[in-house]
Design a protein around this motif. Structure first.
Motif, PDB file in Angstrom:
ATOM      1  N   SER A 116       0.839  -1.209   0.000  1.00 50.30           N
ATOM      2  CA  SER A 116       0.000   0.000   0.000  1.00 50.30           C
ATOM      3  C   SER A 116       0.871   1.255   0.000  1.00 50.30           C
ATOM      4  CB  SER A 116      -0.889   0.019   1.246  1.00 50.30           C
ATOM      5  OG  SER A 116      -0.091   0.249   2.389  1.00 50.30           O
ATOM      6  N   GLY A 117       0.221   2.376  -0.283  1.00 47.64           N
ATOM      7  CA  GLY A 117       0.925   3.647  -0.221  1.00 47.64           C
ATOM      8  C   GLY A 117       1.469   3.898   1.179  1.00 47.64           C
ATOM      9  N   ALA A 118       0.672   3.567   2.174  1.00 48.18           N
ATOM     10  CA  ALA A 118       1.118   3.770   3.551  1.00 48.18           C
ATOM     11  C   ALA A 118       2.369   2.943   3.845  1.00 48.18           C
ATOM     12  CB  ALA A 118      -0.011   3.397   4.514  1.00 48.18           C
ATOM     13  N   ASN A 121       5.423   4.525   2.400  1.00 45.94           N
ATOM     14  CA  ASN A 121       5.868   5.710   3.134  1.00 45.94           C
ATOM     15  C   ASN A 121       6.463   5.339   4.491  1.00 45.94           C
ATOM     16  OD1 ASN A 121       5.210   7.477   1.078  1.00 45.94           O
ATOM     17  ND2 ASN A 121       3.079   7.629   1.746  1.00 45.94           N
ATOM     18  N   PHE A 144      -1.215  14.181   3.175  1.00 47.88           N
ATOM     19  CA  PHE A 144      -1.826  12.864   3.407  1.00 47.88           C
ATOM     20  C   PHE A 144      -0.861  11.796   2.912  1.00 47.88           C
ATOM     21  CE2 PHE A 144      -4.226   9.050   2.687  1.00 47.88           C
ATOM     22  CZ  PHE A 144      -4.879   8.948   3.903  1.00 47.88           C
ATOM     23  N   HIS A 145      -0.487  10.879   3.804  1.00 48.16           N
ATOM     24  CA  HIS A 145       0.469   9.836   3.408  1.00 48.16           C
ATOM     25  C   HIS A 145       0.005   8.432   3.796  1.00 48.16           C
ATOM     26  CE1 HIS A 145       3.237  12.891   2.047  1.00 48.16           C
ATOM     27  NE2 HIS A 145       3.176  13.488   3.220  1.00 48.16           N
ATOM     28  N   GLY A 146      -1.199   8.288   4.361  1.00 44.72           N
ATOM     29  CA  GLY A 146      -1.701   6.944   4.651  1.00 44.72           C
ATOM     30  C   GLY A 146      -2.310   6.833   6.033  1.00 44.72           C
ATOM     31  N   GLU A 216       4.219  15.534  -1.083  1.00 40.41           N
ATOM     32  CA  GLU A 216       3.738  15.215  -2.433  1.00 40.41           C
ATOM     33  C   GLU A 216       4.137  16.376  -3.340  1.00 40.41           C
ATOM     34  OE1 GLU A 216      -0.506  13.617  -2.787  1.00 40.41           O
ATOM     35  OE2 GLU A 216      -0.511  14.724  -0.917  1.00 40.41           O
ATOM     36  N   ASP A 249       6.413  11.591  -2.062  1.00 42.88           N
ATOM     37  CA  ASP A 249       5.344  10.593  -2.129  1.00 42.88           C
ATOM     38  C   ASP A 249       4.613  10.840  -3.451  1.00 42.88           C
ATOM     39  OD1 ASP A 249       2.975   9.210  -1.987  1.00 42.88           O
ATOM     40  OD2 ASP A 249       2.462   9.859   0.050  1.00 42.88           O
ATOM     41  N   ALA A 251       2.492   8.778  -4.890  1.00 39.24           N
ATOM     42  CA  ALA A 251       1.344   7.863  -5.002  1.00 39.24           C
ATOM     43  C   ALA A 251       0.350   8.376  -6.046  1.00 39.24           C
ATOM     44  CB  ALA A 251       0.652   7.717  -3.660  1.00 39.24           C
ATOM     45  N   GLN A 252       0.096   9.680  -6.000  1.00 38.47           N
ATOM     46  CA  GLN A 252      -0.960  10.253  -6.842  1.00 38.47           C
ATOM     47  C   GLN A 252      -0.411  11.019  -8.033  1.00 38.47           C
ATOM     48  OE1 GLN A 252      -4.549  11.364  -5.686  1.00 38.47           O
ATOM     49  NE2 GLN A 252      -4.483  10.710  -3.571  1.00 38.47           N
ATOM     50  N   LYS A 278      -0.941   3.440  -5.632  1.00 32.98           N
ATOM     51  CA  LYS A 278      -2.157   3.690  -6.429  1.00 32.98           C
ATOM     52  C   LYS A 278      -2.204   2.854  -7.711  1.00 32.98           C
ATOM     53  CE  LYS A 278      -4.080   6.770  -3.662  1.00 32.98           C
ATOM     54  NZ  LYS A 278      -5.275   6.428  -2.899  1.00 32.98           N
TER      55      LYS A 278
HETATM   56  C1  LIG Z   1      -0.331  10.808  -1.499  1.00 37.63           C
HETATM   57  C2  LIG Z   1      -0.784   9.553  -0.834  1.00 37.63           C
HETATM   58  N1  LIG Z   1       0.089   8.801  -0.182  1.00 37.63           N
HETATM   59  C3  LIG Z   1      -0.269   7.669   0.437  1.00 37.63           C
HETATM   60  C4  LIG Z   1      -1.565   7.232   0.408  1.00 37.63           C
HETATM   61  C5  LIG Z   1      -1.955   5.981   1.127  1.00 37.63           C
HETATM   62  O1  LIG Z   1      -2.074   4.958   0.219  1.00 37.63           O
HETATM   63  P1  LIG Z   1      -2.794   3.605   0.670  1.00 37.63           P
HETATM   64  O2  LIG Z   1      -4.221   3.948   0.865  1.00 37.63           O
HETATM   65  O3  LIG Z   1      -2.547   2.690  -0.495  1.00 37.63           O
HETATM   66  O4  LIG Z   1      -2.126   3.167   1.918  1.00 37.63           O
HETATM   67  C6  LIG Z   1      -2.521   7.969  -0.296  1.00 37.63           C
HETATM   68  C7  LIG Z   1      -3.922   7.508  -0.355  1.00 37.63           C
HETATM   69  O5  LIG Z   1      -4.815   8.160  -0.777  1.00 37.63           O
HETATM   70  C8  LIG Z   1      -2.126   9.163  -0.914  1.00 37.63           C
HETATM   71  O6  LIG Z   1      -3.011   9.939  -1.557  1.00 37.63           O
END
Ligand SMILES: Cc1ncc(COP(=O)(O)O)c(C=O)c1O
Length: 439
Positions: A116-118, A121, A144-146, A216, A249, A251-252, A278
């Motif tokens: 996962s993103g979390a 991170n 937001f990082h998880g 981000e 990060d 992710a997005q 993601k």
């Molecule tokens: C920038 C960012 N990092 C991390 C995450 C967390 O990812 P995950 O939900 O896959 O743990 C998100 C989730 O929306 C995110 O937007």
């Protein structure tokens, strides 16, 4: 096609599922659709109703739902090697690491695959701490990082009471938010005092102990906030002058969504660590933390224990490989630029008819529209944003409402989105905005 009994399914869901309700979401799951199938940019519920998915699922289906190449890779891997020990290497994992390295800028090279993103991170925070042998970590105040313990504690846009104590050695620095800054129009470097004060506070709160700063390159959940030109380079200087690491990060923002393979390329700043998640797995849970030889070596020095039972799962890595091939072979960053420009043109046209559209932001497949009650005071139009969301949901358009004032409509259309679908979505949106603002 025969459809399932939706009210019966809702009853079953509300009886047996934890009723997950992200506080940021306008309509709780109990009142929302139950999804059954999807293709490309469209998802259907159990009543056969179609929705344009301008949220790309939870942003993980940006390649379009059920991408055929990813589906084939999953099928192949599920009959060859679904799961393997996360201690030893497996073939899809090695291939994916090599292909990913070829898309990155030196010295970024070494990958660790997680889910996962979390997770990714968490890994980045751990590696920054191991590398520097310091422990302070800072993030934007609209970050937001998880939702794991460490990442929740550095997700300052999602804080709330009742989650128990936060963790030590985590700090917030101000997010440079041009639309709500007093002097952003008049002063090109309006963000510099914010950066300076952020680091003055860090120097007081964790003197000599900063391990890393995670941001981000375009803040998504915090309200689709673009970094002002020059900000990230200046941030990197502040971070490096303290011997700490800069973590992006992505992710997005990564893997083509903002019009280049990675957002950091548009900023001319190569971070020390980058994380991706993601749509990396094309819809399958897959994330990665990537860093340099030097950071890897120092972080591993003295031994390091990290990983999960499903780390580097061959099925997820095979899906990741297919998604990367899809992005590269079809030049999806270019597609994102085209879709982004076409969507923004529609939003700017809408803005000429509705002055409550205070700001239009974002790039490629990550777009935001900030709504206000009065363009001169910029009073956030949160209730109207919620109403617009509800009308659009009824009319078959999915997106999300984000930002510290819950007044930013965030659109993440998949790469598969056509001009006709952009037209359809902007018509639904225009109609909803007209109703909410009474014009
Ligand atoms: C920038 C960012 N990092 C991390 C995450 C967390 O990812 P995950 O939900 O896959 O743990 C998100 C989730 O929306 C995110 O937007």
């Amino acid at each position: 096609m025969s459809h399932t009994n939706t009210s019966g399914l809702h009853r079953t869901a509300d009886t047996y599922l934890i009723r997950n309700h992200l506080l940021t979401d306008v309509v709780p799951a109990s009142d929302g659709p139950i999804f059954e199938r999807a293709e490309g940019s469209v998802i259907w519920d159990t009543e056969g109703k179609a929705y344009l998915d301008f949220n790309s699922g939870q942003m993980c289906s940006a390649l379009g739902h059920n991408n055929p190449r990813v589906a084939r890779a999953i099928h192949h891997s599920s009959t060859t090697l679904t799961h393997a020990s996360s201690v030893y290497y497996n073939v899809p994992q090695i291939k994916l690491a090599k292909m990913l390295a070829e898309t990155l800028t030196a010295p970024l090279k070494r990958s660790m695959f997680i889910q996962s993103g979390a997770d990714s991170n968490e890994a980045a925070v751990l590696f920054a701490r191991r590398h520097t042998r310091c422990s302070g970590i800072a993030a934007f105040h609209l970050s937001f990082h998880g939702y794991t313990d460490v990442t929740r504690a550095i997700s300052y846009c999602a804080t709330g009471p009742g989650y128990g104590p936060t963790l030590p050695d985590l700090y917030a620095i101000p997010t440079p938010y041009a639309y709500r800054a007093a002097n952003a129009d008049a002063e090109p470097e309006w963000w510099r005092p914010l950066l300076t004060v952020g680091f003055e506070l860090l120097d007081r709160q964790c003197p000599g102990n900063l391990a890393g700063v995670i941001v981000e390159p375009l803040v998504s959940a915090g309200g689709v906030i673009e970094m002002p030109p020059g900000y990230l380079a200046a941030l990197q200087q502040e971070v490096h002058s303290r011997g700490a690491l800069l973590i992006f990060d992505e992710a997005q923002t990564g893997l083509g969504k903002l019009g280049t393979m990675y957002a950091y390329q548009q900023e001319g700043v190569v971070p020390d660590i980058v994380t991706l998640s993601k749509h990396f797995g094309g819809g399958i849970a897959l994330s990665v933390m990537i860093t340099s030889d030097e950071i890897e070596e120092k972080a591993l020095d003295g031994g390091l224990t990290f990983g999960h039972s499903h780390s580097s799962d061959p099925i997820a890595c095979a899906a990741g490989l297919a998604s990367l091939e899809e992005i590269i072979e079809n030049d999806l960053p270019h597609t994102a630029q085209t879709i982004g420009r076409a969507w923004q043109a529609r939003m700017r046209d809408l803005q000429t008819r509705c002055e409550m559209i205070g700001d239009i932001r974002g790039r490629g497949l990550l777009q935001g529209v900030e709504l206000v009650r009065d363009p001169s005071t910029k009073e956030p139009a949160a209730e109207e944003a919620a109403q617009i969301f509800q009308i659009c949901l009824k009319q078959g358009l999915l997106f999300s409402v984000r930002g510290p004032h819950k007044n930013v409509l965030r659109f993440v259309p998949p790469f598969t989105t056509t001009e006709a679908q952009l037209d359809q979505a902007s018509e639904i949106l225009a109609n909803a905005i007209g109703k909410a603002f009474g014009n």
